[in-house]
Scaffold this motif. Sequence first.
Motif, mmCIF file in Angstrom:
data_model
loop_
_atom_site.group_PDB
_atom_site.id
_atom_site.type_symbol
_atom_site.label_atom_id
_atom_site.label_comp_id
_atom_site.label_asym_id
_atom_site.label_seq_id
_atom_site.Cartn_x
_atom_site.Cartn_y
_atom_site.Cartn_z
ATOM 1 N N GLN A 1 33.977 26.054 1.753
ATOM 2 C CA GLN A 1 34.103 27.298 1.005
ATOM 3 C C GLN A 1 32.817 28.111 1.033
ATOM 4 O OE1 GLN A 1 34.256 24.273 -0.199
ATOM 5 N NE2 GLN A 1 32.751 24.025 -1.837
ATOM 6 N N TRP A 2 31.686 27.485 1.343
ATOM 7 C CA TRP A 2 30.426 28.217 1.426
ATOM 8 C C TRP A 2 30.230 28.889 2.785
ATOM 9 C CZ3 TRP A 2 26.491 24.215 -1.002
ATOM 10 C CH2 TRP A 2 26.850 23.994 -2.338
ATOM 11 N N ILE A 3 30.970 28.450 3.783
ATOM 12 C CA ILE A 3 30.756 28.934 5.154
ATOM 13 C C ILE A 3 31.894 29.845 5.605
ATOM 14 C CG2 ILE A 3 30.431 28.206 7.555
ATOM 15 C CD1 ILE A 3 29.258 25.603 6.457
ATOM 16 N N ALA A 4 33.121 29.511 5.277
ATOM 17 C CA ALA A 4 34.279 30.291 5.732
ATOM 18 C C ALA A 4 34.324 31.639 5.023
ATOM 19 C CB ALA A 4 35.566 29.521 5.475
ATOM 20 N N HIS B 1 36.821 39.602 11.913
ATOM 21 C CA HIS B 1 37.255 38.213 12.125
ATOM 22 C C HIS B 1 36.490 37.689 13.349
ATOM 23 C CE1 HIS B 1 40.514 38.648 9.196
ATOM 24 N NE2 HIS B 1 40.760 39.825 9.763
ATOM 25 N N LEU B 2 35.537 36.825 13.100
ATOM 26 C CA LEU B 2 34.620 36.378 14.149
ATOM 27 C C LEU B 2 35.352 35.683 15.285
ATOM 28 C CD1 LEU B 2 31.621 36.235 14.886
ATOM 29 C CD2 LEU B 2 31.510 34.009 13.736
ATOM 30 N N ASP C 1 42.500 33.886 9.442
ATOM 31 C CA ASP C 1 41.214 33.963 10.130
ATOM 32 C C ASP C 1 40.948 32.646 10.843
ATOM 33 O OD1 ASP C 1 38.554 35.348 10.567
ATOM 34 O OD2 ASP C 1 37.877 33.534 9.524
ATOM 35 N N VAL C 2 40.821 32.685 12.168
ATOM 36 C CA VAL C 2 40.674 31.453 12.949
ATOM 37 C C VAL C 2 39.363 30.749 12.616
ATOM 38 C CG1 VAL C 2 40.502 30.516 15.286
ATOM 39 C CG2 VAL C 2 42.160 32.320 14.792
ATOM 40 N N PHE C 3 38.296 31.511 12.385
ATOM 41 C CA PHE C 3 37.013 30.885 12.037
ATOM 42 C C PHE C 3 37.135 30.078 10.750
ATOM 43 C CE2 PHE C 3 32.984 31.100 9.658
ATOM 44 C CZ PHE C 3 32.170 30.399 10.534
ATOM 45 N N SER C 4 37.796 30.628 9.755
ATOM 46 C CA SER C 4 37.959 29.908 8.487
ATOM 47 C C SER C 4 38.821 28.666 8.665
ATOM 48 C CB SER C 4 38.586 30.834 7.445
ATOM 49 O OG SER C 4 37.784 31.976 7.235
#
Length: 297
Positions: A53-56, A76-77, A86-89
Motif C-alpha cells: 500500500q505504500w508503493i502502489a 499508469h506506469l 493499474d498493472v503496476f499496482s
Amino acid sequence: MKSVVTAARPVWSRRRALVSAPSRPKRSSLSGPFFCGAVLVVLFLAACAVFPQWIASYSPTDMRADRILQPPGAAHLFGTDYFGRDVFSVVVYGARSSLLIGVASVLLGGLAGSLIGALSGYIGGAVDTVLMRFIDILMAIPSLLLALAIAAALGPSLFNVVLAVSVSAVPRYARVLRGQVLSIKARPYVTASRSVGASHPHILLRHVLPGSWSPLLVMATIGVGSSILIGASLSFLGLGVLREIPDWGTLLSQGRGYLTVAWWMATFPGMAITLFVLAINLIGDRLRDRLDPKRSP
C-alpha cells in the motif's frame, strides 16, 4: 665473483618460486555494482510484498471501465488491463503471494531435506539405504513435473502450491547435507568427542551440523528463485493461488491472450519474475564464492 653469484642466487630462487607457485583465486567480496543492484532489487520487491500500500498508486481491485487497456504512461506506469486496473499496482500486490511461495517452500523443503540428509548421513546402514532410495525416487522425477502432479492431485490453493514446491525441493537439500555429514563425522574432533562419551545428539548438533550450514545457505538463497519460478508455472497453468489479487504467474496467464493488443499485461509481470530470479541467483553465487573454504581469503 663468487660472492656476487652467491648473493644473486636467492633472488633467482625467489623469482622461480613466484613463477612456479600456482595462483589461487581470490575470494569474491560482497560488493560491486551488480551485487549492490541485485540487493536493491530484492529489497524493493520484498518491500512490495510487505508494504504494497505504500508503493502502489491504486488499489488492485479498482476497476475503471473508461481506462481499459490503456498503454503505459504518466497516469499508469505499466498501463491498465482488460478490467481497467493499474498493472503496476497489481504487480506490486502480487509480489506478496509470489515471494511467500518462494520463501515458505524453501523453509519447508530445506528443513525436511536437511532432516532426511542429516539422519541418513549420520546413522548410516539400513536407515541410509532406505532414505536415499526414497530420495532417488523423487530425484528421478523432474522438479516441475513432480510439483505439477502434487498440485493437480491436491487442487489449487496457496498451501497446496507451497507443499508441492517444497516436496520437489527436498531431494537437493537431502543429498547435499548427507554428503556434508559424511565428510564431517569422520574428522578427528568428532571422533575425539565420541571417545569421551558425548551423546549422538550432542555430536550432531554441536559438531556436525554447524559445519554444514554454508552450502545449505547458498542453496536456500538460489532455491527461492527456483521456487518462485515453479510456483509461477503452476499459477500459469491454473493450479496456483486462487485469490482476488493474482500473483505473478496468474498475471502472465491473464495477459497471454492480449499480447498483440496489450503487450504490457504479460511483459511487466514477466520482468518482475526475471529480475527477482536473476538478482537472487547473483546473490547466491556471491555467497557461494565467499563461503567456499577452498578459496583463499
